[in-house]
Design an enzyme around this catalytic site. Structure first.
Site, PDB file in Angstrom:
ATOM      1  CG  ASP A 102      -2.180  -0.921   1.292  1.00 57.73           C
ATOM      2  OD1 ASP A 102      -2.267  -1.776   0.226  1.00 57.73           O
ATOM      3  OD2 ASP A 102      -2.998  -0.526   1.907  1.00 57.73           O
ATOM      4  CG  HIS A 122     -24.542 -29.443 -14.977  1.00 57.67           C
ATOM      5  ND1 HIS A 122     -25.236 -27.916 -15.347  1.00 57.67           N
ATOM      6  CD2 HIS A 122     -25.751 -30.079 -14.961  1.00 57.67           C
ATOM      7  CE1 HIS A 122     -26.579 -28.107 -15.068  1.00 57.67           C
ATOM      8  NE2 HIS A 122     -26.759 -29.418 -14.748  1.00 57.67           N
TER       9      HIS A 122
HETATM   10  P1  FAD Z   1      -0.452  -3.207   6.049  1.00 56.05           P
HETATM   11  O1  FAD Z   1      -1.052  -4.585   6.047  1.00 56.05           O
HETATM   12  O2  FAD Z   1      -0.956  -2.029   6.119  1.00 56.05           O
HETATM   13  O3  FAD Z   1       0.731  -3.432   6.877  1.00 56.05           O
HETATM   14  C1  FAD Z   1       1.875  -2.650   7.458  1.00 56.05           C
HETATM   15  C2  FAD Z   1       2.134  -2.840   8.654  1.00 56.05           C
HETATM   16  O4  FAD Z   1       3.468  -1.903   8.921  1.00 56.05           O
HETATM   17  C3  FAD Z   1       1.306  -2.509   9.821  1.00 56.05           C
HETATM   18  O5  FAD Z   1       1.397  -3.777  10.752  1.00 56.05           O
HETATM   19  C4  FAD Z   1       1.867  -1.283  10.705  1.00 56.05           C
HETATM   20  O6  FAD Z   1       1.769  -1.354  11.862  1.00 56.05           O
HETATM   21  C5  FAD Z   1       3.432  -1.385  10.300  1.00 56.05           C
HETATM   22  N1  FAD Z   1       4.231  -0.428  10.389  1.00 56.05           N
HETATM   23  C6  FAD Z   1       4.143   1.064   9.688  1.00 56.05           C
HETATM   24  N2  FAD Z   1       4.930   2.003  10.145  1.00 56.05           N
HETATM   25  C7  FAD Z   1       5.870   1.010  10.885  1.00 56.05           C
HETATM   26  C8  FAD Z   1       7.122   1.350  11.577  1.00 56.05           C
HETATM   27  N3  FAD Z   1       7.730   2.618  11.250  1.00 56.05           N
HETATM   28  N4  FAD Z   1       7.713   0.373  12.271  1.00 56.05           N
HETATM   29  C9  FAD Z   1       7.056  -0.897  12.330  1.00 56.05           C
HETATM   30  N5  FAD Z   1       6.075  -1.179  11.727  1.00 56.05           N
HETATM   31  C10 FAD Z   1       5.417  -0.269  11.116  1.00 56.05           C
HETATM   32  N6  FAD Z   1      -7.416  -5.994   0.670  1.00 56.05           N
HETATM   33  C11 FAD Z   1      -7.721  -7.204  -0.213  1.00 56.05           C
HETATM   34  O7  FAD Z   1      -6.824  -7.648  -1.036  1.00 56.05           O
HETATM   35  N7  FAD Z   1      -8.872  -7.912   0.093  1.00 56.05           N
HETATM   36  C12 FAD Z   1      -9.776  -7.715   1.071  1.00 56.05           C
HETATM   37  O8  FAD Z   1     -10.991  -8.026   1.464  1.00 56.05           O
HETATM   38  C13 FAD Z   1      -9.379  -6.333   1.924  1.00 56.05           C
HETATM   39  N8  FAD Z   1     -10.283  -6.018   2.882  1.00 56.05           N
HETATM   40  C14 FAD Z   1      -9.988  -4.887   3.651  1.00 56.05           C
HETATM   41  C15 FAD Z   1     -10.988  -4.372   4.377  1.00 56.05           C
HETATM   42  C16 FAD Z   1     -10.696  -3.042   5.206  1.00 56.05           C
HETATM   43  C17 FAD Z   1     -11.774  -2.730   6.241  1.00 56.05           C
HETATM   44  C18 FAD Z   1      -9.508  -2.614   4.965  1.00 56.05           C
HETATM   45  C19 FAD Z   1      -9.072  -1.198   5.726  1.00 56.05           C
HETATM   46  C20 FAD Z   1      -8.498  -2.920   4.133  1.00 56.05           C
HETATM   47  C21 FAD Z   1      -8.817  -4.069   3.399  1.00 56.05           C
HETATM   48  N9  FAD Z   1      -8.068  -4.495   2.161  1.00 56.05           N
HETATM   49  C22 FAD Z   1      -8.332  -5.600   1.366  1.00 56.05           C
HETATM   50  C23 FAD Z   1      -6.644  -3.702   2.007  1.00 56.05           C
HETATM   51  C24 FAD Z   1      -5.536  -4.510   2.407  1.00 56.05           C
HETATM   52  O9  FAD Z   1      -5.781  -4.562   4.010  1.00 56.05           O
HETATM   53  C25 FAD Z   1      -4.259  -3.791   2.436  1.00 56.05           C
HETATM   54  O10 FAD Z   1      -4.219  -3.648   0.976  1.00 56.05           O
HETATM   55  C26 FAD Z   1      -2.998  -4.790   2.805  1.00 56.05           C
HETATM   56  O11 FAD Z   1      -3.187  -4.719   4.150  1.00 56.05           O
HETATM   57  C27 FAD Z   1      -1.767  -3.904   2.319  1.00 56.05           C
HETATM   58  O12 FAD Z   1      -0.707  -4.695   3.086  1.00 56.05           O
HETATM   59  P2  FAD Z   1       0.603  -4.051   3.300  1.00 56.05           P
HETATM   60  O13 FAD Z   1       1.606  -5.130   3.714  1.00 56.05           O
HETATM   61  O14 FAD Z   1       1.174  -3.026   2.201  1.00 56.05           O
HETATM   62  O15 FAD Z   1       0.332  -3.218   4.508  1.00 56.05           O
END
Ligand code: FAD
Ligand code: NAD
Length: 467
Positions: free
Chosen positions: A313, A445
């Protein structure tokens, strides 16, 4: 503590990157500021929202569709506390699964906020105020995103809430006013509408799920209206105020006239922004985009600083867990000297309403804008024997194929189990199948997947059998 790779953030991007690095023989550490691993997805995103969607769907069916199946239930009720407790148990089981996977793969977990001291040194600040320093030849930033706010609207997290609070309410709202008719709004709106809340959606654009093929938004809106949800499309929110237990949301209609809605909760779901707070990016010269605050990366997902990568993200592209996972794998393999590849056009998007919405590839609007000559094949679920048996008659599968070569360019579906069915379209498009290829393959089917074959037959010289 010296590592080959340090991953900051343990969401689906970070933990998958860490596991793939470990599989490739790299000494790996992961830094996570929270005590539980799994990031947004496992803690406050994909998993808890799906747990509540499943629970509320059971209730809705028990209340509304069981009688047609000849099932009678007396004294049906909702134990909302139990629903939320079960959701938390699902989350806990999943997050502890990630802890197990870290141990299994011999990945060191450092709990605390990670920040750059220099490009190879990460300071980990623990909750008790103490610090540790770890060094890594490579660093992967996987810090994810947080909910976007509207500059004129204060989120108090009690009455004006984000998705995070909407997953842990202590009561079913009487009237939930939703700002944003995107994925989060419609999924969580469905949860509460099924549990009996009045749900009003105020959306800035002229359709819900506006980035998906327009036909999907139209059909989904019809279905959600049947569930009792009401829609204010093309309306512009101007503010929200809280008085006691009441929230008043003010907005302008398309003619510019002022309107307001009163509810007991207002859920703000207008997108998410990349999360880079406290990372110390300025210390190593990484800048973020002004809009969306995303980190810029090249084709190898490497930032402007050599050896520092970013995934999920926090960088460009769809904010989806499976996209973050694929990028985690890609970066691990690049660090290990391999040559992996992601086809971003073939990352499916799903909305877990019922019926589910799922899509991959180009929308009809995108093909038109690009001047591509295409043909359309569509098949409605009401003509599917399987859908008749289950009573899931809403929706359709729409296949877009190249007018000359018949190659499938996009598949857009709304219907029962569309989230699982879209996998067939992804495989087909990854192997550059034509609509005729799929229409010549056996589909069991009766299954919902026959609708995919029928839509491909419809695209192939209008040859659908059952319409
Ligand atoms: P994240 O999952 O956001 O993880 C980032 C992590 O980094 C967090 O744990 C945070 O605490 C940690 N962090 C941040 N800064 C620091 C730091 N400086 N030091 C240490 N740790 C840190 N996507 C789907 O594909 N399917 C779904 O059904 C879906 N449903 C969703 C429902 C909701 C309500 C929401 C809000 C999102 C949903 N998403 C879904 C989107 C999905 O959650 C995100 O796209 C995904 O989590 C992104 O993954 P990531 O690893 O990039 O970041
Ligand atoms: P979104 O981008 O899906 O939807 C936000 C909606 O809010 C859009 O329709 C937009 O036009 C509207 N909007 C923006 N500003 C507005 C305003 N001032 N007034 C009224 N409407 C306004 O974002 P989201 O629903 O917040 O979800 C955030 C991210 O989380 C998405 O990128 C999504 O990919 C991800 N997510 C995915 C899933 C899934 O895969 N099933 C589920 C939930 C979240």
């Amino acid at each position: 503590m010296q590592y080959d790779v340090i991953v900051i953030g343990s969401g689906p991007g970070g933990y998958v990157a860490a596991i793939r690095c470990a599989q490739l023989g790299l000494k790996t550490a992961i830094v996570e500021k929270y005590n539980t691993l799994g990031g947004t997805c496992l803690n406050v995103g994909c998993i808890p929202s799906k747990a509540l969607l499943d629970s509320s769907e059971h209730y809705h069916n028990a209340a509304h569709t069981f009688t047609t199946h000849g099932i009678k239930l007396d004294n049906l009720g909702i134990d909302f506390g139990q629903m939320i407790k079960r959701k938390q148990e699902v989350v806990d089981a999943n997050t502890s699964g990630i802890t197990y996977l870290m141990k299994k793969n011999k990945i060191d977990v450092h709990t605390g906020v990670g920040s750059f001291k220099d490009k190879n040194t990460i300071n980990v600040k623990k909750a008790d105020g103490t610090d540790t320093e770890i060094t890594g030849t490579n660093v992967i930033i996987a810090t994810g995103s947080k909910p976007s706010a509207l500059p004129f609207l204060k989120i108090d997290k009690k009455r004006i809430i984000t998705s995070t609070e909407a997953l842990t309410l202590t009561e079913v709202p009487k009237h939930l006013v939703l700002i944003g008719g995107g994925v989060i709004g419609l999924e969580l709106g469905s949860v509460y509408a099924r549990l009996g809340a009045k749900v009003s959606v105020i959306e800035y654009m002229d359709s819900i799920i506006p980035t998906m093929d327009k036909a999907l938004g139209r059909e989904l809106q019809k279905v959600l209206k049947k569930l009792g949800m009401e829609f204010y499309l093309g309306h512009k929110v101007t503010g929200a105020t809280v008085k006691g237990k009441e929230v008043t949301v003010t907005f302008d209609n398309p003619k510019g006239e002022k309107q307001e809605l009163k509810g007991d909760y207002c859920l703000v779901a207008v997108g998410r922004v990349a999360y880079t707070d406290n990372l110390g990016l300025d210390k190593i010269g990484i800048t973020v985009e002004e809009r969306g605050r995303k980190i810029t990366v090249n084709d190898h997902l490497e930032t402007s600083v050599k050896g520092v990568y970013a995934i999920g993200d926090v960088i460009k592209g769809a904010m989806l867990a499976h996209k973050a996972e694929d990028e985690g794998t890609l970066v691990a393999e690049i660090i290990a000297g391999q040559k992996p590849h992601i086809d971003y056009n073939l990352i499916p998007g799903v909305v877990y309403t019922w019926p589910e919405v799922a899509a991959v590839g180009q929308t009809e609007e995108q093909l038109k804008a690009a001047g591509v000559k295409y043909k359309v094949g569509s098949f409605p679920f009401k003509a599917s024997g399987r859908a008749r048996a289950s009573g899931d008659l809403d929706g359709f599968v729409k296949v877009l194929a190249d007018a000359t070569t018949d190659e499938i360019l996009g598949v857009h579906m709304i219907g029962p189990r569309a989230a699982d069915m879209i996998a067939e379209a992804v495989v087909a498009m990854e192997y550059r199948a034509s609509a005729e290829d799929i229409s010549r393959m056996s589909h069991a089917h009766p299954t919902y997947t026959e609708a995919m074959r029928e839509a491909c037959l419809a695209a192939t010289d209008n040859r659908a059998i059952h319409i």
